[in-house]
Design an enzyme around this catalytic site. Structure first.
Site, PDB file in Angstrom:
ATOM      1  N   ARG A  88      31.382  12.816  53.640  1.00  0.00           N
ATOM      2  CA  ARG A  88      32.541  12.344  54.369  1.00  0.00           C
ATOM      3  C   ARG A  88      32.337  10.882  54.765  1.00  0.00           C
ATOM      4  O   ARG A  88      31.200  10.459  55.044  1.00  0.00           O
ATOM      5  CB  ARG A  88      32.693  13.205  55.621  1.00  0.00           C
ATOM      6  CG  ARG A  88      33.920  12.958  56.474  1.00  0.00           C
ATOM      7  CD  ARG A  88      35.160  13.467  55.845  1.00  0.00           C
ATOM      8  NE  ARG A  88      36.242  13.625  56.804  1.00  0.00           N
ATOM      9  CZ  ARG A  88      37.516  13.669  56.437  1.00  0.00           C
ATOM     10  NH1 ARG A  88      37.872  13.577  55.162  1.00  0.00           N
ATOM     11  NH2 ARG A  88      38.462  13.844  57.333  1.00  0.00           N
ATOM     12  N   THR A 356      44.511  14.413  48.066  1.00  0.00           N
ATOM     13  CA  THR A 356      43.170  15.008  48.056  1.00  0.00           C
ATOM     14  C   THR A 356      43.097  15.742  46.729  1.00  0.00           C
ATOM     15  O   THR A 356      44.131  16.056  46.127  1.00  0.00           O
ATOM     16  CB  THR A 356      42.961  15.979  49.249  1.00  0.00           C
ATOM     17  OG1 THR A 356      42.988  15.232  50.441  1.00  0.00           O
ATOM     18  CG2 THR A 356      41.662  16.771  49.173  1.00  0.00           C
ATOM     19  N   ASN A 376      42.309  10.432  51.541  1.00  0.00           N
ATOM     20  CA  ASN A 376      43.211  10.863  52.609  1.00  0.00           C
ATOM     21  C   ASN A 376      44.648  10.849  52.081  1.00  0.00           C
ATOM     22  O   ASN A 376      45.059  11.794  51.445  1.00  0.00           O
ATOM     23  CB  ASN A 376      43.053  10.040  53.884  1.00  0.00           C
ATOM     24  CG  ASN A 376      43.775  10.716  55.051  1.00  0.00           C
ATOM     25  OD1 ASN A 376      44.009  11.924  54.991  1.00  0.00           O
ATOM     26  ND2 ASN A 376      44.143   9.972  56.074  1.00  0.00           N
TER      27      ASN A 376
HETATM   28  N1  GLY Z   1      42.085  13.715  54.782  1.00  0.00           N
HETATM   29  C1  GLY Z   1      42.397  15.091  54.678  1.00  0.00           C
HETATM   30  C2  GLY Z   1      41.280  15.959  55.134  1.00  0.00           C
HETATM   31  O1  GLY Z   1      40.149  15.503  55.185  1.00  0.00           O
HETATM   32  O2  GLY Z   1      41.509  17.086  55.475  1.00  0.00           O
END
Ligand code: GLY
Length: 541
Positions: A88, A356, A376
């Site tokens: 992440r 995504t 995102n």
């Molecule tokens: N940006 C979407 C998620 O991480 O859920």
């Protein structure tokens, strides 16, 4: 009789052989599926194939495939080792809790340079290769397909041509210094060739130097020069190997993603709630079932908002949130007759982005990996650096307590902005295991990811639908705020609709929820019904 026994045994032998000798892949682009096949056939395992597919998706699926973003991998190996990889993005060191509050009424957390977190994908893929790669193929072998696709180009699909045309003016306005082929002002048509020379150069650097090319070298320098980050931001990025969340559902082990994704906790909470005494979810697509589901989400998304975030900053443990006596107490307040009320925290939902991307791979030896990865929003901030688009993942933090992000999701302290912190996600890559059987699955869809994964698992494990039927099924979604039950076209009858309204539910309709990619032993279930370029293949080798 003997003949029948021999025939049945032969059948078992054949089926067993198919399972043992075949791999399965489902992904959001047919070229990524081709890449997986080529890597497996060259002697790579599922993890080699996943690394190659991730880099290739950065080329052929620029809206979500990425090197400028991040994601999560859930792993279950042939020798039953379960792991999760968190790549992440993180907030830059200069980030602060109120950095977007002064911009509350604009889109800075989505469109400005401040919208980007330090990307994690390149380090993530490197660490996946180092820890689980077969070593039959080199890092360079895994980058080669993506480099070829970027260098020589590929034919754009109808969907990609439409996206490129739709976003063209934003690409140009977000990138006054140009954005390669994306800023040329072409009218794109299906079958035109998209060549990405700048991206090819960046990928070649990553191939030759490794992740240092990205985090210390020319890419980092570009990002610093263009005022995204400092060199220290880039150099200090770390991936995390995290202990998976493991639950049990209908005899299946459910291996899923812990925080900083909310997905695993919320999924296991929903599965628990759907089987509690007094649940009214015994039938699919009934009023009682949709009602109970909506009430469960009210509780689950409240826990998400109140407690979840980067685990280094959470005051509540995932064990607390998954404790059955805690959950049963919470679920006991559900009224089977009337729609409840979500705590007073929210303002209306902004437009849902379904971007995504997810891919699932299971190789012939039983190594499996589910990866959900993202910028995102679609094309992230639409800002383009060194050949790739930058994420706008900072919007996944709670920008201001009680103010919803682009998915309408609300968060508090656990997900407030702090330097180097990971923003909360809904991505829910998941693997189900029962004996030798594995199901590898996930979907894009922002806040709808969690409920989509829940519905597919329930249909498959509890209601005995095939994986493809479960993926194809029409979905419903709710998330506490706004107090709306979203119904995908085809998920309801007029009678169901009328009765849900009578119970006090506000209903809205969605054309499409998610784009699932699932595989199992000898089986694929890409989401071919919903728009996109989903593809899958059983590979014999
Ligand atoms: N940006 C979407 C998620 O991480 O859920």
């Amino acid at each position: 009789m003997n003949r029948i026994i021999i025939l049945v045994s032969l059948c078992f032998l054949f089926v067993g052989n198919v399972f043992a000798q075949s791999a399965s892949v489902a992904a959001a682009h047919p070229l990524a599926v081709d890449v997986v096949e080529s890597i497996l056939k060259k002697g790579g395992n599922a993890y080699d194939a996943a690394v190659a597919a991730h880099f290739s998706l950065a080329v052929v699926l620029p809206r979500a495939g990425n090197i400028g973003g991040g994601g999560f991998a859930v792993i279950h190996t042939s020798n039953a080792e379960a792991a999760t990889l968190d790549f992440r993005e993180i907030a830059p060191l200069a980030a602060s809790k109120d950095m977007f509050i002064r911009y509350e009424n604009d889109n800075s957390s989505l469109t400005s340079k401040l919208a980007s977190g330090v990307p994690g994908s390149v380090k993530g893929m490197w660490d996946l290769y180092i820890r689980y790669g077969s070593r039959n193929l080199s890092w360079s072998d895994l980058l080669t397909p993506a480099i070829m696709l970027a260098d020589t180009g590929f034919f754009v699909t109808k969907k990609l041509s439409e996206e490129l045309n739709y976003n063209s003016s934003d690409f140009i306005s977000q990138n006054p210094n140009g954005c390669g082929p994306f800023c040329k002002g072409f009218i794109w048509e299906q079958g035109m060739r998209l060549v990405q020379s700048e991206l090819a150069e960046t990928l070649k650097g990553i191939r030759d130097i490794g992740p240092n090319y990205f985090y210390y070298g020319p890419v980092a320098k570009q990002l610093v020069e263009q005022n995204y980050f400092t060199m220290l931001d880039m150099a200090s990025y770390q991936i995390r190997w995290r202990k998976p969340l493991i639950g049990e559902y209908m005899g299946w082990e459910v291996i899923t993603m812990p925080p900083p994704s909310s997905g695993g906790v919320a999924l296991l909470q929903l599965l628990c709630g759907s089987e509690r005494d007094l649940n009214t979810m015994q039938e699919l697509e009934s009023v009682a079932s949709y009602h109970d589901f909506t009430e469960l989400t009210r509780i689950v998304y409240e826990d998400r908002a109140r407690h979840l975030g980067d685990p280094d900053y959470m005051n509540t443990t995932t064990a607390d949130l998954l404790d059955t006596s805690y959950l049963y107490k919470r679920f006991a307040n559900i009224d089977p007759k009337r729609a409840g009320k979500s705590p007073n925290l929210a303002v209306p939902l902004s437009e849902e982005s379904s971007e995504t991307t997810h891919f699932s791979i299971l190789d012939k030896d039983g190594n499996s990996v589910a990866i959900t990865t993202t910028l995102n929003a679609s094309y992230g901030s639409k800002r383009w650096v060194s050949g790739f688009f930058m994420n706008n993942e900072m919007d996944d933090f709670s920008i201001s307590p009680g103010v919803p992000n682009q998915f309408g999701l609300i968060g508090f302290e656990a997900n407030s902005i702090e330097p180097s912190k990971r923003m909360l996600s809904s991505m829910t890559p998941t693997i189900l295991v029962k004996g030798d059987q594995k199901v590898v699955l996930g979907t894009p869809g922002g806040s709808t990811i969690i409920t989509n994964v829940f519905h597919v698992i329930r249909r498959f494990c509890r209601f005995g639908q095939t994986l493809q039927e479960s993926v194809n099924s029409k979905k419903v979604h709710a998330q506490a705020w706004p107090e709306v039950l979203y119904l995908e076209e085809g998920s309801y009858t007029k009678k169901v609709l009328r009765k849900l309204k009578k119970k006090g539910h506000k209903i809205e309709f969605k054309k499409q929820i998610g784009r699932f990619q699932a595989v199992s032993n000898g089986t694929i279930a890409p989401d071919l019904l919903r728009t996109g370029d989903s593809s899958g293949r059983v590979i014999f080798y």
